[in-house]
Design an enzyme around this catalytic site. Structure first.
Site, PDB file in Angstrom:
ATOM      1  N   ASP A   1      10.505  -6.165  -3.592  1.00 51.67           N
ATOM      2  CA  ASP A   1       9.578  -6.958  -3.150  1.00 51.67           C
ATOM      3  C   ASP A   1       9.365  -8.734  -3.185  1.00 51.67           C
ATOM      4  O   ASP A   1       9.694  -9.144  -4.255  1.00 51.67           O
ATOM      5  CB  ASP A   1       7.627  -6.788  -4.041  1.00 51.67           C
ATOM      6  CG  ASP A   1       6.539  -6.667  -2.545  1.00 51.67           C
ATOM      7  OD1 ASP A   1       5.951  -5.300  -2.261  1.00 51.67           O
ATOM      8  OD2 ASP A   1       6.542  -8.248  -2.360  1.00 51.67           O
TER       9      ASP A   1
ATOM     10  N   ASP B   1      13.046 -11.193  -1.641  1.00 54.02           N
ATOM     11  CA  ASP B   1      13.055 -11.545  -0.332  1.00 54.02           C
ATOM     12  C   ASP B   1      13.617 -10.971   1.126  1.00 54.02           C
ATOM     13  O   ASP B   1      14.669 -11.666   1.102  1.00 54.02           O
ATOM     14  CB  ASP B   1      13.069 -12.563  -0.118  1.00 54.02           C
ATOM     15  CG  ASP B   1      12.207 -13.368   1.407  1.00 54.02           C
ATOM     16  OD1 ASP B   1      11.933 -12.850   2.381  1.00 54.02           O
ATOM     17  OD2 ASP B   1      12.018 -14.984   1.131  1.00 54.02           O
TER      18      ASP B   1
ATOM     19  N   TYR C   1       1.830  -8.355  16.083  1.00 57.00           N
ATOM     20  CA  TYR C   1       2.467  -6.735  15.113  1.00 57.00           C
ATOM     21  C   TYR C   1       2.664  -6.417  16.255  1.00 57.00           C
ATOM     22  O   TYR C   1       4.421  -4.870  15.532  1.00 57.00           O
ATOM     23  CB  TYR C   1       1.472  -6.758  14.191  1.00 57.00           C
ATOM     24  CG  TYR C   1       0.979  -5.918  13.223  1.00 57.00           C
ATOM     25  CD1 TYR C   1       3.146  -4.760  12.346  1.00 57.00           C
ATOM     26  CD2 TYR C   1       1.071  -4.100  13.714  1.00 57.00           C
ATOM     27  CE1 TYR C   1       2.362  -4.684  11.587  1.00 57.00           C
ATOM     28  CE2 TYR C   1       1.207  -2.961  12.831  1.00 57.00           C
ATOM     29  CZ  TYR C   1       1.765  -3.283  11.954  1.00 57.00           C
ATOM     30  OH  TYR C   1       2.298  -1.822  10.550  1.00 57.00           O
TER      31      TYR C   1
ATOM     32  N   GLN D   1       0.565  -1.257   0.257  1.00 57.14           N
ATOM     33  CA  GLN D   1      -0.256   0.065  -0.055  1.00 57.14           C
ATOM     34  C   GLN D   1       0.757   1.458   0.150  1.00 57.14           C
ATOM     35  O   GLN D   1       0.895   2.626  -0.619  1.00 57.14           O
ATOM     36  CB  GLN D   1      -1.095  -0.100   0.924  1.00 57.14           C
ATOM     37  CG  GLN D   1      -2.200   0.826   0.678  1.00 57.14           C
ATOM     38  CD  GLN D   1      -2.694   1.832   2.495  1.00 57.14           C
ATOM     39  OE1 GLN D   1      -2.636   1.208   3.874  1.00 57.14           O
ATOM     40  NE2 GLN D   1      -3.982   2.995   2.195  1.00 57.14           N
TER      41      GLN D   1
HETATM   42  P1  NAD Z   1       1.737  -3.507   2.956  1.00 61.08           P
HETATM   43  O1  NAD Z   1       0.916  -5.255   3.944  1.00 61.08           O
HETATM   44  O2  NAD Z   1       0.370  -3.284   1.809  1.00 61.08           O
HETATM   45  O3  NAD Z   1       3.056  -4.058   1.968  1.00 61.08           O
HETATM   46  C1  NAD Z   1       3.980  -4.580   2.678  1.00 61.08           C
HETATM   47  C2  NAD Z   1       4.868  -5.609   1.620  1.00 61.08           C
HETATM   48  O4  NAD Z   1       6.262  -6.068   2.012  1.00 61.08           O
HETATM   49  C3  NAD Z   1       3.901  -6.031   0.462  1.00 61.08           C
HETATM   50  O5  NAD Z   1       4.200  -6.059  -0.984  1.00 61.08           O
HETATM   51  C4  NAD Z   1       4.438  -7.570   0.522  1.00 61.08           C
HETATM   52  O6  NAD Z   1       4.560  -8.411  -0.419  1.00 61.08           O
HETATM   53  C5  NAD Z   1       5.744  -6.902   0.985  1.00 61.08           C
HETATM   54  N1  NAD Z   1       6.454  -8.571   1.320  1.00 61.08           N
HETATM   55  C6  NAD Z   1       6.069  -9.569   2.505  1.00 61.08           C
HETATM   56  N2  NAD Z   1       6.548 -10.233   2.825  1.00 61.08           N
HETATM   57  C7  NAD Z   1       8.126  -9.503   2.586  1.00 61.08           C
HETATM   58  C8  NAD Z   1       9.397 -10.578   2.391  1.00 61.08           C
HETATM   59  N3  NAD Z   1       9.390 -11.577   3.334  1.00 61.08           N
HETATM   60  N4  NAD Z   1       9.678  -9.990   1.873  1.00 61.08           N
HETATM   61  C9  NAD Z   1      10.313  -8.984   0.730  1.00 61.08           C
HETATM   62  N5  NAD Z   1       8.900  -8.529   0.761  1.00 61.08           N
HETATM   63  C10 NAD Z   1       7.662  -8.812   1.841  1.00 61.08           C
HETATM   64  O7  NAD Z   1       1.880  -3.116   3.962  1.00 61.08           O
HETATM   65  P2  NAD Z   1       1.811  -1.036   4.023  1.00 61.08           P
HETATM   66  O8  NAD Z   1       0.604  -0.833   4.674  1.00 61.08           O
HETATM   67  O9  NAD Z   1       2.459  -0.942   2.690  1.00 61.08           O
HETATM   68  O10 NAD Z   1       3.119  -1.123   5.422  1.00 61.08           O
HETATM   69  C11 NAD Z   1       4.821  -1.167   5.132  1.00 61.08           C
HETATM   70  C12 NAD Z   1       4.860  -0.431   6.413  1.00 61.08           C
HETATM   71  O11 NAD Z   1       4.776   0.505   6.896  1.00 61.08           O
HETATM   72  C13 NAD Z   1       4.805  -1.387   6.892  1.00 61.08           C
HETATM   73  O12 NAD Z   1       6.005  -1.811   8.131  1.00 61.08           O
HETATM   74  C14 NAD Z   1       3.902  -1.277   8.206  1.00 61.08           C
HETATM   75  O13 NAD Z   1       3.822  -2.287   9.336  1.00 61.08           O
HETATM   76  C15 NAD Z   1       3.653   0.109   7.943  1.00 61.08           C
HETATM   77  N6  NAD Z   1       3.047   0.698   8.764  1.00 61.08           N
HETATM   78  C16 NAD Z   1       1.882   1.362   7.662  1.00 61.08           C
HETATM   79  C17 NAD Z   1       0.030   1.434   8.068  1.00 61.08           C
HETATM   80  C18 NAD Z   1      -0.646   1.546   7.134  1.00 61.08           C
HETATM   81  O14 NAD Z   1      -1.810   1.633   7.257  1.00 61.08           O
HETATM   82  N7  NAD Z   1      -0.720   1.452   6.293  1.00 61.08           N
HETATM   83  C19 NAD Z   1       0.188   1.887   9.149  1.00 61.08           C
HETATM   84  C20 NAD Z   1       1.469   2.011  10.157  1.00 61.08           C
HETATM   85  C21 NAD Z   1       2.774   1.467   9.825  1.00 61.08           C
HETATM   86  C1  AKB Z   2      -2.468  -1.830  11.154  1.00 62.31           C
HETATM   87  O1  AKB Z   2      -4.332  -1.467  11.083  1.00 62.31           O
HETATM   88  O2  AKB Z   2      -1.971  -3.356  11.380  1.00 62.31           O
HETATM   89  C2  AKB Z   2      -2.118  -1.137  10.179  1.00 62.31           C
HETATM   90  C3  AKB Z   2      -1.283   0.051  10.866  1.00 62.31           C
HETATM   91  C4  AKB Z   2      -2.144   1.291  11.835  1.00 62.31           C
HETATM   92  O3  AKB Z   2      -0.166  -0.575  11.751  1.00 62.31           O
HETATM   93  N1  AKB Z   2      -2.622  -0.012   9.241  1.00 62.31           N
END
Ligand code: NAD
Ligand code: AKB
Length: 318
Positions: free
Chosen positions: A34, A53, A142, A12
């Site tokens: 990715d 990975d 998490y 995302q």
């Molecule tokens: P997401 O789940 O949309 O994307 C994560 C990506 O990581 C995916 O494309 C997946 O294929 C890839 N992935 C999973 N395992 C993997 C591996 N072993 N090696 C390489 N790639 C791998 O997550 P996101 O929402 O884009 O979040 C990105 C970061 O931001 C994360 O650390 C998440 O904790 C943090 N975050 C996101 C949010 C949110 O609301 N989206 C909020 C707080 C923190």
């Molecule tokens: C989740 O809901 O897990 C994420 C976050 C707030 O870290 N969007």
């Protein structure tokens, strides 16, 4: 930041961060990666893409050497709801993946951006104006990985002088790529369902207040923090940041201004409700504002207007 590697670039946040960084630094300077294969017609077309990975350290090493990487945006992770379904995988990806990135950063003197989350807090944390430094006893796997990750980043900064930087992102709302298995996903799904069917059944209770942020603010935060003067940064684990805090009922009310016959129902998912109830209502982001000038551009009103405009185009809705 001369050469950048993004892990988890098809997720995302990564899918939008890739384009954002390429516009700022040049297509060839930003290497997207990715574990998933890149699909034709999706992000990454304009610049290099590598299959990485993050649990496979040699794959990261080889990209860092091949492209002479000096900065890593490490986004590969398993989010909260998916993490509760497979805690072992969440621990492995979120901890071992970060450890691999930090070790390579130590050896090759790379700067590292790693997002933490509001999930790094738990039920015993003060819920309102949650301080930058406070009790962190999360109850999800998490959240555990986010606290451990924050401490690891601190450790690598103090022990090895690795330039680690991070923010505690709230729930991110975006229109390009769907969220990847989090608790705040309702705040994205609601827009698609409202525009397509004029109704949505929310899995969180109507009064669940959580911090949220529109994707342009999240991208701005990541880049501004990485471009900030290192000597001004007092926190190397992660900065609290927020843009808006609202409940599902408040978001539904705002959407109704554009889709008057939109109907919201509730069918609470106990697992995701328990996760949301363990997180703060609203973070205090003064440290980020003071140290590197953090300031969001979008509140609930501005975000809803823009999301609806952008999604109408994406979904071809008149
Ligand atoms: P997401 O789940 O949309 O994307 C994560 C990506 O990581 C995916 O494309 C997946 O294929 C890839 N992935 C999973 N395992 C993997 C591996 N072993 N090696 C390489 N790639 C791998 O997550 P996101 O929402 O884009 O979040 C990105 C970061 O931001 C994360 O650390 C998440 O904790 C943090 N975050 C996101 C949010 C949110 O609301 N989206 C909020 C707080 C923190
Ligand atoms: C989740 O809901 O897990 C994420 C976050 C707030 O870290 N969007």
């Amino acid at each position: 930041m001369k050469k950048i590697l993004i892990t988890g670039a098809l997720g995302q946040i990564g899918s939008e961060l890739t384009t954002f960084l390429r516009k700022r630094y040049g297509d060839k300077k930003v290497i997207a990666s990715d574990i998933k294969p890149k699909l034709e017609g999706t992000i990454g077309q304009e610049g290099p893409f590598e299959h990485i990975d993050c649990l496979n350290a040699p794959e990261i090493y080889s990209a860092v050497k091949k492209y002479k990487i000096d900065t890593v945006f490490h986004l590969a992770a398993i989010l909260s709801a998916s993490g509760e379904k497979n805690p072992q995988l969440a621990w492995k990806v979120n901890i071992n993946g970060l450890y691999n990135v930090l070790e390579i950063a130590r050896e090759y003197q790379c700067a590292v951006f790693t997002p933490s989350s509001i999930a790094a807090f738990g039920p015993s944390t003060p819920k309102d104006s949650t301080p930058q430094e406070t009790i962190q006893r999360p109850t999800t796997i998490y959240g555990l990985t986010k606290v451990t990750g924050e401490l690891l980043c601190d450790y690598y900064y103090f022990k090895y002088k690795v330039d680690t930087r991070g923010v505690r992102f709230p729930g991110i709302i975006s229109y390009l790529t769907l969220p990847g298995g989090g608790t705040t996903d309702y705040a994205v799904e609601i827009f698609y369902q409202a525009l397509k069917y004029k109704k949505y059944t929310c899995f969180l209770d109507k009064n669940t207040s959580l911090d949220m942020m529109y994707i342009p603010d999240a991208l701005k935060a990541a880049v501004n923090l990485m471009e900030a003067d290192s000597s001004k940064l007092k926190h190397r684990n992660a900065y609290n940041i927020t843009a808006e805090s609202f409940t599902p009922a408040e978001l539904a009310q705002e959407i109704k201004k554009y889709i008057p016959d939109f109907e919201m129902k509730y069918d609470i998912d106990p697992m995701r409700q328990a996760i949301a109830d363990s997180w703060p209502n609203q973070l205090d982001d003064r440290a980020a504002r003071e140290d590197w000038g953090w300031s969001p551009d979008y509140n609930l009103k501005a975000m809803t207007k823009d999301m609806i405009e952008k999604l109408k185009i994406k979904l071809r809705i008149a």
